[in-house]
Motif scaffolding. Structure first.
Motif, PDB file in Angstrom:
ATOM      1  N   LYS A  27      48.124  62.067  19.852  1.00  0.00           N
ATOM      2  CA  LYS A  27      48.305  62.216  21.301  1.00  0.00           C
ATOM      3  C   LYS A  27      48.976  63.543  21.640  1.00  0.00           C
ATOM      4  O   LYS A  27      48.684  64.155  22.662  1.00  0.00           O
ATOM      5  N   LEU A  28      49.869  64.001  20.764  1.00  0.00           N
ATOM      6  CA  LEU A  28      50.505  65.299  20.988  1.00  0.00           C
ATOM      7  C   LEU A  28      49.511  66.447  20.877  1.00  0.00           C
ATOM      8  O   LEU A  28      49.669  67.468  21.546  1.00  0.00           O
ATOM      9  N   ILE A  29      48.500  66.279  20.037  1.00  0.00           N
ATOM     10  CA  ILE A  29      47.470  67.309  19.908  1.00  0.00           C
ATOM     11  C   ILE A  29      46.735  67.497  21.235  1.00  0.00           C
ATOM     12  O   ILE A  29      46.297  68.591  21.562  1.00  0.00           O
ATOM     13  N   PRO A  63      44.928  69.247  34.270  1.00  0.00           N
ATOM     14  CA  PRO A  63      44.716  69.320  32.809  1.00  0.00           C
ATOM     15  C   PRO A  63      45.477  68.239  32.040  1.00  0.00           C
ATOM     16  O   PRO A  63      44.962  67.701  31.044  1.00  0.00           O
ATOM     17  N   VAL A  64      46.660  67.890  32.497  1.00  0.00           N
ATOM     18  CA  VAL A  64      47.446  66.850  31.820  1.00  0.00           C
ATOM     19  C   VAL A  64      46.779  65.489  32.004  1.00  0.00           C
ATOM     20  O   VAL A  64      46.722  64.686  31.061  1.00  0.00           O
ATOM     21  N   ALA A  71      43.199  61.078  25.369  1.00  0.00           N
ATOM     22  CA  ALA A  71      44.055  60.631  24.269  1.00  0.00           C
ATOM     23  C   ALA A  71      44.280  59.119  24.256  1.00  0.00           C
ATOM     24  O   ALA A  71      44.367  58.519  23.183  1.00  0.00           O
ATOM     25  N   TYR A  72      44.379  58.488  25.407  1.00  0.00           N
ATOM     26  CA  TYR A  72      44.806  57.094  25.453  1.00  0.00           C
ATOM     27  C   TYR A  72      43.691  56.076  25.640  1.00  0.00           C
ATOM     28  O   TYR A  72      43.784  54.974  25.119  1.00  0.00           O
ATOM     29  N   PHE A  73      42.653  56.385  26.397  1.00  0.00           N
ATOM     30  CA  PHE A  73      41.635  55.376  26.678  1.00  0.00           C
ATOM     31  C   PHE A  73      40.742  55.173  25.472  1.00  0.00           C
ATOM     32  O   PHE A  73      40.312  56.113  24.831  1.00  0.00           O
ATOM     33  N   ASN A  79      36.497  50.854  19.151  1.00  0.00           N
ATOM     34  CA  ASN A  79      37.923  51.097  18.982  1.00  0.00           C
ATOM     35  C   ASN A  79      38.225  52.581  18.732  1.00  0.00           C
ATOM     36  O   ASN A  79      39.179  52.926  18.071  1.00  0.00           O
ATOM     37  N   LEU A  80      37.365  53.452  19.241  1.00  0.00           N
ATOM     38  CA  LEU A  80      37.593  54.890  19.169  1.00  0.00           C
ATOM     39  C   LEU A  80      38.149  55.369  20.499  1.00  0.00           C
ATOM     40  O   LEU A  80      37.832  54.815  21.550  1.00  0.00           O
ATOM     41  N   THR A  81      38.983  56.409  20.438  1.00  0.00           N
ATOM     42  CA  THR A  81      39.442  56.994  21.683  1.00  0.00           C
ATOM     43  C   THR A  81      38.271  57.690  22.357  1.00  0.00           C
ATOM     44  O   THR A  81      37.244  57.972  21.732  1.00  0.00           O
ATOM     45  N   LEU A  82      38.430  58.005  23.624  1.00  0.00           N
ATOM     46  CA  LEU A  82      37.349  58.612  24.383  1.00  0.00           C
ATOM     47  C   LEU A  82      36.954  59.962  23.794  1.00  0.00           C
ATOM     48  O   LEU A  82      35.776  60.293  23.720  1.00  0.00           O
TER      49      LEU A  82
END
Length: 112
Positions: A27-29, A63-64, A71-73, A79-82
């Motif tokens: 998520k930090l990436i 952008p955020v 990162a989150y959805f 079960n992969l992130t978007l």
């Protein structure tokens, strides 16, 4: 217990290690470059002519917000992130099928 009867199974909890507060490394990436991009946009684009302090700088949150969505959805089926799902879809090429048609009964005029 004899040799070979004991099989250790690796423990996979599905949890990510938290590096900085509630954020994991993956998520930090996404979030760190979006914060840097947002600060660069703040240097170039002036605040909007709206009296409220939050709404005058709402364009800095775009952008955020995109990074948080990527990162989150997660997709429920895979079960992969978007972002992972988009990358997989773009990396898999669609197979192109070519069908060759051959007529069996050709006359001599059609062969030439």
């Amino acid at each position: 217990m004899s040799w070979g009867n004991h099989h250790e199974l690796p423990y996979n909890s599905g949890l990510e290690e938290k590096i900085l507060g509630p954020f994991s490394f993956a998520k930090l990436i996404w979030i760190a470059p979006s914060l840097i991009l947002s600060s660069q946009i703040a240097k170039i684009v002036p605040k909007l002519p709206i009296d409220h302090i939050i709404f005058s700088r709402i364009h800095l949150a775009i952008p955020v917000a995109i990074a948080i969505i990527l990162a989150y959805f997660k997709d429920n089926r895979t079960n992969l992130t978007l972002s992972q799902l988009i990358f997989v879809k773009l990396s898999i090429r669609r197979r192109r099928r070519v069908f060759y048609y051959k007529r069996l009964n050709l006359t001599k005029e059609e062969e030439e």
